[in-house]
Design a protein around this motif. Structure first.
Motif, PDB file in Angstrom:
ATOM      1  N   LYS A   2      31.103  41.467  44.725  1.00 48.51           N
ATOM      2  CA  LYS A   2      31.617  41.411  46.084  1.00 48.51           C
ATOM      3  C   LYS A   2      32.847  42.305  46.233  1.00 48.51           C
ATOM      4  CE  LYS A   2      30.236  36.548  46.610  1.00 48.51           C
ATOM      5  NZ  LYS A   2      29.170  36.754  47.610  1.00 48.51           N
ATOM      6  N   LYS A   3      33.041  42.824  47.432  1.00 49.33           N
ATOM      7  CA  LYS A   3      34.278  43.534  47.747  1.00 49.33           C
ATOM      8  C   LYS A   3      35.359  42.519  48.116  1.00 49.33           C
ATOM      9  CE  LYS A   3      32.281  47.827  49.602  1.00 49.33           C
ATOM     10  NZ  LYS A   3      32.189  48.695  50.804  1.00 49.33           N
ATOM     11  N   VAL A   4      36.597  42.857  47.814  1.00 49.78           N
ATOM     12  CA  VAL A   4      37.726  42.014  48.210  1.00 49.78           C
ATOM     13  C   VAL A   4      38.588  42.811  49.187  1.00 49.78           C
ATOM     14  CG1 VAL A   4      39.676  40.618  47.470  1.00 49.78           C
ATOM     15  CG2 VAL A   4      37.709  40.911  45.945  1.00 49.78           C
ATOM     16  N   PHE A   5      38.677  42.341  50.427  1.00 49.37           N
ATOM     17  CA  PHE A   5      39.485  42.987  51.456  1.00 49.37           C
ATOM     18  C   PHE A   5      40.876  42.357  51.453  1.00 49.37           C
ATOM     19  CE2 PHE A   5      35.157  43.742  52.661  1.00 49.37           C
ATOM     20  CZ  PHE A   5      35.151  44.986  53.264  1.00 49.37           C
ATOM     21  N   ILE A  44      43.063  44.021  41.400  1.00 53.52           N
ATOM     22  CA  ILE A  44      41.600  43.888  41.381  1.00 53.52           C
ATOM     23  C   ILE A  44      40.949  45.174  40.891  1.00 53.52           C
ATOM     24  CG2 ILE A  44      39.562  43.624  42.863  1.00 53.52           C
ATOM     25  CD1 ILE A  44      41.443  41.824  44.662  1.00 53.52           C
ATOM     26  N   SER A  45      41.371  46.289  41.454  1.00 54.12           N
ATOM     27  CA  SER A  45      40.783  47.574  41.093  1.00 54.12           C
ATOM     28  C   SER A  45      41.043  47.933  39.636  1.00 54.12           C
ATOM     29  CB  SER A  45      41.332  48.669  42.014  1.00 54.12           C
ATOM     30  OG  SER A  45      40.743  49.914  41.730  1.00 54.12           O
ATOM     31  N   ILE A 259      46.660  36.238  41.451  1.00 53.25           N
ATOM     32  CA  ILE A 259      45.605  36.030  42.450  1.00 53.25           C
ATOM     33  C   ILE A 259      44.615  37.193  42.437  1.00 53.25           C
ATOM     34  CG2 ILE A 259      46.898  37.046  44.383  1.00 53.25           C
ATOM     35  CD1 ILE A 259      44.534  33.986  44.517  1.00 53.25           C
ATOM     36  N   GLY A 260      45.084  38.402  42.118  1.00 54.89           N
ATOM     37  CA  GLY A 260      44.173  39.535  42.014  1.00 54.89           C
ATOM     38  C   GLY A 260      43.164  39.331  40.905  1.00 54.89           C
ATOM     39  N   CYS A 261      43.625  38.865  39.750  1.00 58.12           N
ATOM     40  CA  CYS A 261      42.741  38.606  38.621  1.00 58.12           C
ATOM     41  C   CYS A 261      41.755  37.486  38.946  1.00 58.12           C
ATOM     42  CB  CYS A 261      43.563  38.261  37.388  1.00 58.12           C
ATOM     43  SG  CYS A 261      42.577  37.930  35.901  1.00 58.12           S
ATOM     44  N   LEU A 262      42.234  36.451  39.610  1.00 58.25           N
ATOM     45  CA  LEU A 262      41.364  35.333  39.968  1.00 58.25           C
ATOM     46  C   LEU A 262      40.287  35.780  40.962  1.00 58.25           C
ATOM     47  CD1 LEU A 262      40.701  32.358  39.685  1.00 58.25           C
ATOM     48  CD2 LEU A 262      42.439  31.855  41.424  1.00 58.25           C
ATOM     49  N   LEU A 263      40.684  36.551  41.975  1.00 55.52           N
ATOM     50  CA  LEU A 263      39.721  37.020  42.971  1.00 55.52           C
ATOM     51  C   LEU A 263      38.710  37.983  42.366  1.00 55.52           C
ATOM     52  CD1 LEU A 263      42.052  37.518  46.066  1.00 55.52           C
ATOM     53  CD2 LEU A 263      40.351  35.727  45.724  1.00 55.52           C
ATOM     54  N   LYS A 264      39.170  38.811  41.419  1.00 56.69           N
ATOM     55  CA  LYS A 264      38.232  39.733  40.767  1.00 56.69           C
ATOM     56  C   LYS A 264      37.161  38.943  40.034  1.00 56.69           C
ATOM     57  CE  LYS A 264      36.379  42.599  37.679  1.00 56.69           C
ATOM     58  NZ  LYS A 264      35.601  42.237  36.460  1.00 56.69           N
ATOM     59  N   GLN A 265      37.566  37.889  39.339  1.00 58.02           N
ATOM     60  CA  GLN A 265      36.582  37.063  38.631  1.00 58.02           C
ATOM     61  C   GLN A 265      35.611  36.403  39.609  1.00 58.02           C
ATOM     62  OE1 GLN A 265      38.323  34.747  35.096  1.00 58.02           O
ATOM     63  NE2 GLN A 265      40.136  35.279  36.299  1.00 58.02           N
ATOM     64  N   LEU A 266      36.125  35.909  40.719  1.00 54.01           N
ATOM     65  CA  LEU A 266      35.263  35.282  41.721  1.00 54.01           C
ATOM     66  C   LEU A 266      34.298  36.284  42.339  1.00 54.01           C
ATOM     67  CD1 LEU A 266      37.902  32.994  43.483  1.00 54.01           C
ATOM     68  CD2 LEU A 266      35.958  32.223  42.116  1.00 54.01           C
ATOM     69  N   VAL A 286      41.367  30.498  35.797  1.00 54.69           N
ATOM     70  CA  VAL A 286      42.802  30.358  36.056  1.00 54.69           C
ATOM     71  C   VAL A 286      43.603  30.705  34.798  1.00 54.69           C
ATOM     72  CG1 VAL A 286      44.645  28.714  36.622  1.00 54.69           C
ATOM     73  CG2 VAL A 286      42.512  28.709  37.937  1.00 54.69           C
ATOM     74  N   ALA A 287      43.095  30.332  33.638  1.00 52.17           N
ATOM     75  CA  ALA A 287      43.782  30.665  32.390  1.00 52.17           C
ATOM     76  C   ALA A 287      43.898  32.173  32.222  1.00 52.17           C
ATOM     77  CB  ALA A 287      43.039  30.054  31.202  1.00 52.17           C
ATOM     78  N   LEU A 288      42.821  32.908  32.551  1.00 50.40           N
ATOM     79  CA  LEU A 288      42.866  34.372  32.449  1.00 50.40           C
ATOM     80  C   LEU A 288      43.815  34.954  33.501  1.00 50.40           C
ATOM     81  CD1 LEU A 288      41.613  36.715  30.824  1.00 50.40           C
ATOM     82  CD2 LEU A 288      39.937  36.955  32.671  1.00 50.40           C
ATOM     83  N   ALA A 289      43.813  34.365  34.694  1.00 51.15           N
ATOM     84  CA  ALA A 289      44.731  34.816  35.742  1.00 51.15           C
ATOM     85  C   ALA A 289      46.183  34.568  35.347  1.00 51.15           C
ATOM     86  CB  ALA A 289      44.407  34.118  37.061  1.00 51.15           C
ATOM     87  N   ASN A 290      46.439  33.446  34.670  1.00 54.78           N
ATOM     88  CA  ASN A 290      47.781  33.172  34.134  1.00 54.78           C
ATOM     89  C   ASN A 290      48.206  34.278  33.179  1.00 54.78           C
ATOM     90  OD1 ASN A 290      48.278  30.762  35.464  1.00 54.78           O
ATOM     91  ND2 ASN A 290      47.658  29.459  33.758  1.00 54.78           N
TER      92      ASN A 290
END
Length: 314
Positions: A2-5, A44-45, A259-266, A286-290
């Motif tokens: 998915k793209k993240v805007f 994210i990028s 939040i960028g790392c979390l959204l990228k995973q999602l 969440v652990a990876l985003a931490n």
């Protein structure tokens, strides 16, 4: 995928070189790219996700500098806008008491115009509302609200980070809460700092704060707690997930990296409903985003300190 805007401000941070002084005494500044939504897009990028930045900068050298940085990070800036209004600037220094001295000169970020053509682009993608300046008026605030409606009608996954700045909302906290409420109510994921969670819920206890947010309609809540990790809460479970131990030198952008790392995973999952029901998977995310947030604090500057996939894997 998915793209993240990412919608909101992209600005220049002028950071005082000689810390320990207030701005009236600072003589030298370093020009840095700033703006929470832009930081998230870059995070994210940099992790090989697909991010799109929606914001406005001035048609001036500062605006060109900022857009070039995002392009270098492979962020899609094709929908970014230019304005004859000067690029937004922020001047920051830390005094001897450790307090931040902050002057904000708002410019082009408030000029973002709503683009109806983007509505169809939101379909089945992720839309992140994470602007610190989006509730301060101007065309950006109007566009922000209309994009929320578009995201709701296009089966988008909606993420919200209020990015509360004390300097921008002194004596106007109740107005800030009122303006944030519709975004909290409509989001699938809300990311708060400790201060934001307490302010927006009017609860000191975090479990009580999460209960308020869940009652407002938020299925997934993450509350970042610095070195203590992150509290993850859903209607079914709640836990605090530890972060890795680092020696921080600059915390700028840590929350955006998280939040960028979390959204990228999602963004890697077609069915986000299944992910949000999976406690183990959410905990791992969440652990990876931490870890992403912690790594960002080990260098100076936000964008240049964002982690790579290799750093997260090590």
């Amino acid at each position: 995928m998915k793209k993240v805007f990412c919608i909101g401000e992209l600005l220049i941070d002028f950071v005082a070189e000689n810390q320990g002084k207030n701005l009236s005494e600072a003589k030298e500044f370093t020009k840095k790219a700033g703006g929470a939504p832009a930081n998230v897009a870059c995070a994210i990028s940099k992790l090989n996700g697909k991010s799109v930045f929606l914001g406005c900068v001035g048609n001036d050298p500062f605006g060109s500098f900022l857009l070039n940085i995002l392009k270098d990070e492979n962020v899609d800036v094709s929908s970014a806008q230019l304005s004859d209004t000067f690029t937004t600037l922020a001047f920051v220094s830390i005094d001897e008491e450790g307090e931040r001295d902050f002057v904000f000169s708002r410019g082009a970020d408030k000029k973002l115009k709503y683009d109806p053509a983007l509505k169809k682009e939101f379909n089945n993608n992720i839309v992140h509302f994470g602007a610190a300046t989006a509730m301060l008026g101007g065309e950006l605030e109007e566009a922000y609200g209309r994009y929320l409606f578009d995201a709701l009608t296009q089966n988008s996954f909606i993420s919200f980070d209020p990015n509360y700045r004390v300097d921008l909302w002194k004596n106007k906290e109740e107005l800030f809460i009122k303006k944030c409420t519709p975004f909290i109510e409509k989001s699938h994921l809300c990311k708060f700092s400790l201060e934001e969670a307490q302010l927006l819920s009017n609860k000191e206890n975090l479990e009580e704060a999460c209960k308020v947010f869940h009652e407002m309609g938020v299925p997934i809540i993450v509350i970042t707690l610095g070195k203590e990790g992150t509290m993850l809460s859903t209607p079914k479970f709640s836990k605090t997930i530890e972060s890795i131990k680092v020696k921080p030198v600059d915390t700028t952008g840590a929350g955006d990296a998280f939040i960028g790392c979390l959204l990228k995973q999602l963004s890697m999952h077609d069915s986000l409903d299944k992910v949000l029901e999976n406690e183990n998977q959410l905990t791992q995310m969440v652990a990876l985003a931490n870890k992403a947030g912690a790594i960002t604090t080990t260098n100076f500057g936000a964008i240049e300190s964002l982690p790579t996939p290799e750093q997260l894997a090590s």
